[in-house]
Motif scaffolding. Structure first.
Motif, mmCIF file in Angstrom:
data_model
loop_
_atom_site.group_PDB
_atom_site.id
_atom_site.type_symbol
_atom_site.label_atom_id
_atom_site.label_comp_id
_atom_site.label_asym_id
_atom_site.label_seq_id
_atom_site.Cartn_x
_atom_site.Cartn_y
_atom_site.Cartn_z
ATOM 1 N N ALA A 10 0.837 -1.198 0.000
ATOM 2 C CA ALA A 10 0.000 0.000 0.000
ATOM 3 C C ALA A 10 0.869 1.243 0.000
ATOM 4 O O ALA A 10 2.045 1.194 0.370
ATOM 5 N N GLY A 11 0.275 2.356 -0.379
ATOM 6 C CA GLY A 11 0.913 3.652 -0.252
ATOM 7 C C GLY A 11 0.501 4.309 1.055
ATOM 8 O O GLY A 11 -0.609 4.095 1.532
ATOM 9 N N SER A 12 1.386 5.092 1.622
ATOM 10 C CA SER A 12 1.123 5.724 2.913
ATOM 11 C C SER A 12 1.106 7.244 2.809
ATOM 12 O O SER A 12 2.026 7.855 2.257
ATOM 13 N N PHE A 13 0.053 7.848 3.349
ATOM 14 C CA PHE A 13 -0.001 9.285 3.525
ATOM 15 C C PHE A 13 0.772 9.695 4.780
ATOM 16 O O PHE A 13 1.150 10.855 4.938
ATOM 17 N N ASP A 14 0.960 8.751 5.681
ATOM 18 C CA ASP A 14 1.555 9.000 6.996
ATOM 19 C C ASP A 14 3.065 8.734 6.940
ATOM 20 O O ASP A 14 3.510 7.593 6.953
ATOM 21 N N ILE A 46 -7.977 4.310 2.530
ATOM 22 C CA ILE A 46 -8.963 4.528 1.483
ATOM 23 C C ILE A 46 -8.661 3.565 0.335
ATOM 24 O O ILE A 46 -7.516 3.144 0.154
ATOM 25 N N THR A 47 -9.700 3.233 -0.404
ATOM 26 C CA THR A 47 -9.560 2.402 -1.591
ATOM 27 C C THR A 47 -9.899 3.246 -2.806
ATOM 28 O O THR A 47 -10.927 3.925 -2.830
ATOM 29 N N VAL A 48 -9.020 3.205 -3.803
ATOM 30 C CA VAL A 48 -9.138 4.106 -4.941
ATOM 31 C C VAL A 48 -9.003 3.325 -6.251
ATOM 32 O O VAL A 48 -8.396 2.265 -6.302
ATOM 33 N N ASN A 49 -9.578 3.884 -7.313
ATOM 34 C CA ASN A 49 -9.336 3.378 -8.662
ATOM 35 C C ASN A 49 -8.070 3.993 -9.250
ATOM 36 O O ASN A 49 -7.389 3.377 -10.063
ATOM 37 N N LYS A 50 -7.780 5.202 -8.833
ATOM 38 C CA LYS A 50 -6.628 5.946 -9.346
ATOM 39 C C LYS A 50 -5.737 6.339 -8.176
ATOM 40 O O LYS A 50 -6.122 7.165 -7.349
ATOM 41 N N VAL A 51 -4.556 5.743 -8.086
ATOM 42 C CA VAL A 51 -3.667 6.087 -6.975
ATOM 43 C C VAL A 51 -3.231 7.543 -7.107
ATOM 44 O O VAL A 51 -3.077 8.057 -8.207
ATOM 45 N N HIS A 52 -3.034 8.185 -5.988
ATOM 46 C CA HIS A 52 -2.743 9.612 -5.981
ATOM 47 C C HIS A 52 -1.306 9.913 -6.409
ATOM 48 O O HIS A 52 -0.369 9.261 -5.965
ATOM 49 N N GLY A 53 -1.150 10.942 -7.234
ATOM 50 C CA GLY A 53 0.164 11.386 -7.666
ATOM 51 C C GLY A 53 0.177 12.854 -8.015
ATOM 52 O O GLY A 53 1.074 13.331 -8.709
ATOM 53 N N ASN A 54 -0.829 13.575 -7.519
ATOM 54 C CA ASN A 54 -0.970 15.001 -7.785
ATOM 55 C C ASN A 54 -1.086 15.729 -6.457
ATOM 56 O O ASN A 54 -1.935 15.379 -5.623
ATOM 57 N N ALA A 55 -0.247 16.733 -6.249
ATOM 58 C CA ALA A 55 -0.173 17.384 -4.932
ATOM 59 C C ALA A 55 -1.506 17.979 -4.497
ATOM 60 O O ALA A 55 -1.901 17.856 -3.332
ATOM 61 N N ARG A 112 -10.281 15.903 3.279
ATOM 62 C CA ARG A 112 -11.638 15.340 3.294
ATOM 63 C C ARG A 112 -11.745 14.054 4.096
ATOM 64 O O ARG A 112 -12.712 13.840 4.837
ATOM 65 N N LEU A 113 -10.747 13.186 3.974
ATOM 66 C CA LEU A 113 -10.880 11.848 4.535
ATOM 67 C C LEU A 113 -9.865 11.514 5.633
ATOM 68 O O LEU A 113 -10.050 10.547 6.362
ATOM 69 N N LYS A 114 -8.786 12.278 5.707
ATOM 70 C CA LYS A 114 -7.738 12.039 6.703
ATOM 71 C C LYS A 114 -7.254 10.583 6.701
ATOM 72 O O LYS A 114 -7.123 9.959 7.760
ATOM 73 N N PRO A 115 -6.940 10.052 5.542
ATOM 74 C CA PRO A 115 -6.461 8.664 5.496
ATOM 75 C C PRO A 115 -4.988 8.571 5.874
ATOM 76 O O PRO A 115 -4.238 9.531 5.758
ATOM 77 N N GLN A 116 -4.590 7.393 6.293
ATOM 78 C CA GLN A 116 -3.175 7.114 6.517
ATOM 79 C C GLN A 116 -2.591 6.256 5.394
ATOM 80 O O GLN A 116 -1.397 6.336 5.129
ATOM 81 N N MET A 117 -3.426 5.434 4.761
ATOM 82 C CA MET A 117 -2.975 4.516 3.716
ATOM 83 C C MET A 117 -3.939 4.564 2.537
ATOM 84 O O MET A 117 -5.083 5.003 2.678
ATOM 85 N N GLU A 118 -3.475 4.072 1.386
ATOM 86 C CA GLU A 118 -4.388 3.838 0.276
ATOM 87 C C GLU A 118 -4.005 2.552 -0.445
ATOM 88 O O GLU A 118 -2.829 2.205 -0.566
#
Length: 203
Positions: free
Chosen positions: A61-65, A124-133, A142-148
């Protein structure tokens, strides 16, 4: 205990599958393919013909944290379909707000020895992983996630519908940022994830 081990790709659990003790295990393995649609389809087919005591979803997974080091293994206690809803100008209305149904689901985070030492995280579960600041900042606001991931909430949803307990465990392969493969730690994440799997099934 009749357990279904679920992963998006075989490479994420390959080292565990090669263990001699795993060859004789009663644990079933389901490799779904990447993404929530593939996961929901594969898991729906499986649960239509078999019953399990536990669903165990694992992967990278990717981490926001950024306080959690790359390669570390975490337990996801809550997962949200991040894109399920509607845009209203600059606002986003999730499926709950629209009256279209639940978008956040919870899993087991305790009761097993191998879970005790793991950080407990929201994902969070996404169709498009985040790569835009800008999109990352808005998602964090909006969601305060730690992982995706691209599958987790689909497993929790299926577990909820079927009335089966579910655990989701992820190893951190990268931080959520503009796509930068040079900074990824996929081999280390997979090694640590498979080490955790061995501890879970052989406490």
């Amino acid at each position: 205990m009749n357990t279904l081990l679920i992963a998006a790709t075989e490479s994420e659990i390959g080292p565990f599958l090669k263990l001699p003790e795993q060859q004789d295990s009663e644990t079933e393995v389901l490799v779904t393919g990447v993404g929530m649609v593939a996961t929901a389809f594969a898991l729906g087919k499986k649960l239509a013909t078999a019953r399990y005591d536990l669903l165990l979803n694992v992967g990278i997974a990717g981490s926001f944290d950024r306080s959690i080091p790359l390669g570390d293994v975490v337990c996801i206690y809550q997962d949200t379909f991040a894109e399920l809803g509607a845009e209203d100008g600059d606002d986003f209305l999730d499926s709950d707000q629209l009256g279209l149904g639940q978008h956040t689901f919870e899993g087991i985070s305790q009761g097993y020895q191998a879970l005790n030492s793991l950080p407990k995280c929201r994902s969070i579960t996404v169709n498009k992983v985040h790569g835009n600041a800008a999109a990352i900042a808005e998602t964090v606001r909006r969601l305060k996630p730690q992982m995706e991931s691209m599958e987790g909430a689909a497993v929790f949803y299926a577990a909820h519908q079927a009335g089966i307990p579910a655990i989701q465990v992820r190893a951190i392969s990268n931080y959520v940022e503009r796509r930068n493969k040079a900074s990824w730690e996929i081999p280390r994440a997979i090694e640590n994830l498979n080490g955790w799997l061995r501890a879970f099934f052989n406490p």
